[in-house]
Design an enzyme around this catalytic site. Structure first.
Site, PDB file in Angstrom:
ATOM      1  N   HIS A  75      -5.010  -6.498   3.954  1.00  0.00           N
ATOM      2  CA  HIS A  75      -4.069  -5.391   4.030  1.00  0.00           C
ATOM      3  C   HIS A  75      -3.383  -5.376   5.391  1.00  0.00           C
ATOM      4  CE1 HIS A  75      -5.652  -3.131   0.396  1.00  0.00           C
ATOM      5  NE2 HIS A  75      -6.528  -4.104   0.559  1.00  0.00           N
ATOM      6  N   GLN A 122      -5.876  -0.590  -3.519  1.00  0.00           N
ATOM      7  CA  GLN A 122      -6.565  -1.688  -4.210  1.00  0.00           C
ATOM      8  C   GLN A 122      -7.545  -1.181  -5.257  1.00  0.00           C
ATOM      9  OE1 GLN A 122      -8.025  -4.828  -1.655  1.00  0.00           O
ATOM     10  NE2 GLN A 122      -9.639  -5.368  -3.099  1.00  0.00           N
ATOM     11  N   CYS A 131      -1.657  -3.084   6.627  1.00  0.00           N
ATOM     12  CA  CYS A 131      -1.786  -1.787   7.281  1.00  0.00           C
ATOM     13  C   CYS A 131      -3.017  -1.736   8.179  1.00  0.00           C
ATOM     14  CB  CYS A 131      -1.825  -0.661   6.244  1.00  0.00           C
ATOM     15  SG  CYS A 131      -3.191  -0.764   5.082  1.00  0.00           S
ATOM     16  N   CYS A 155       0.838  -1.195   0.000  1.00  0.00           N
ATOM     17  CA  CYS A 155       0.000   0.000   0.000  1.00  0.00           C
ATOM     18  C   CYS A 155       0.877   1.251   0.000  1.00  0.00           C
ATOM     19  CB  CYS A 155      -0.960  -0.008   1.180  1.00  0.00           C
ATOM     20  SG  CYS A 155      -0.267   0.536   2.741  1.00  0.00           S
ATOM     21  N   GLU A 156       0.414   2.258  -0.680  1.00  0.00           N
ATOM     22  CA  GLU A 156       1.204   3.478  -0.807  1.00  0.00           C
ATOM     23  C   GLU A 156       1.125   4.359   0.440  1.00  0.00           C
ATOM     24  OE1 GLU A 156      -1.794   6.572  -3.079  1.00  0.00           O
ATOM     25  OE2 GLU A 156      -0.604   5.212  -4.311  1.00  0.00           O
ATOM     26  N   HIS A 157       0.229   4.034   1.361  1.00  0.00           N
ATOM     27  CA  HIS A 157       0.083   4.857   2.556  1.00  0.00           C
ATOM     28  C   HIS A 157       1.054   4.466   3.665  1.00  0.00           C
ATOM     29  CE1 HIS A 157      -4.245   5.276   0.937  1.00  0.00           C
ATOM     30  NE2 HIS A 157      -3.511   6.292   0.508  1.00  0.00           N
ATOM     31  N   HIS A 158       1.263   3.151   3.844  1.00  0.00           N
ATOM     32  CA  HIS A 158       2.157   2.677   4.902  1.00  0.00           C
ATOM     33  C   HIS A 158       3.242   1.745   4.364  1.00  0.00           C
ATOM     34  CE1 HIS A 158      -1.691   3.658   6.952  1.00  0.00           C
ATOM     35  NE2 HIS A 158      -0.872   4.211   7.830  1.00  0.00           N
TER      36      HIS A 158
END
Length: 206
Positions: free
Chosen positions: A166, A138, A168, A97-100
């Site tokens: 996920h 996703q 995260c 994931c690009e956030h975490h």
């Protein structure tokens, strides 16, 4: 059509990761993270970790060097008039994931309704992996796979459904493991015709 029996192995995106040179500033960045997390990057067990981590991320993100549409450039028209659904289901994939930058593990179901040609089945998996091996969300991954097939093959319809867990969410934050997220993108006949949509979803197992 022999190509239709291609292996689903998407190939070694990085043939020999141990041979990848790691710039000092990249290794130093990992050392900084280790130190900030509370450990000593100079202790024996962590001495080689910064370069291992850097090379691992080069593998995780190998999709940036892969053109997904290229995998759909070779098509086959001698299909005996076949014009029904082509479905590749339960394709395993891993992304981050690009956030975490935490792992995403899932399976994808990819279907299309051919107009006058088909593509080797392994190519659908290759398109998925080319996009999955990037920092992702996703929802975008689902849309990118569907749009690529739609634009490259010009089929009557495209359907992509992805189920994933996920890290995260499972390992941090709300810390709720075992929860699957489902996303879908329907295009053409699968979006416009309810009977076609029900048929493809039933074949996928939904």
């Amino acid at each position: 059509m022999s190509s239709q029996h291609d292996s689903l192995d998407d190939g070694a995106a990085v043939a020999d990761p141990s041979a990848i040179p790691v710039p000092d500033d990249v290794a130093d960045a990992v050392k900084t993270l280790i130190r900030w997390a509370g450990d000593d990057p100079d202790r024996e067990g962590l001495l080689d970790t910064p370069r291992r981590v850097a090379r691992a991320w080069k593998e995780y993100c190998a999709g940036y060097d892969d053109d997904p549409a290229h995998h759909l450039s070779r098509v086959f028209e001698e299909v005996g008039g076949y014009d029904e659904i082509v479905l590749l289901k339960d394709i395993p994939f891993q992304s981050h994931c690009e956030h975490h930058m935490a792992p995403i593990h899932g399976t994808a179901h990819i279907a299309y309704l051919p107009r006058n040609h088909v593509v080797g089945i392994s190519k659908l998996a290759r398109v998925l992996h080319a996009y999955a091996r990037r920092l992702q969300v996703q929802e975008r991954l689902t849309a990118e796979v569907a749009d690529c097939i739609w634009n490259a093959l010009h089929p009557v319809g495209v359907a992509v459904v992805i189920q994933a867990t996920h890290a995260c969410m499972a390992a941090r934050g709300v810390r709720t493991p075992g929860v699957a997220m489902v996303t879908s993108r329907m295009m053409g006949a699968f979006r416009d015709d309810e009977r076609s949509r029900r048929e493809v979803l039933a074949l996928m197992g939904f």
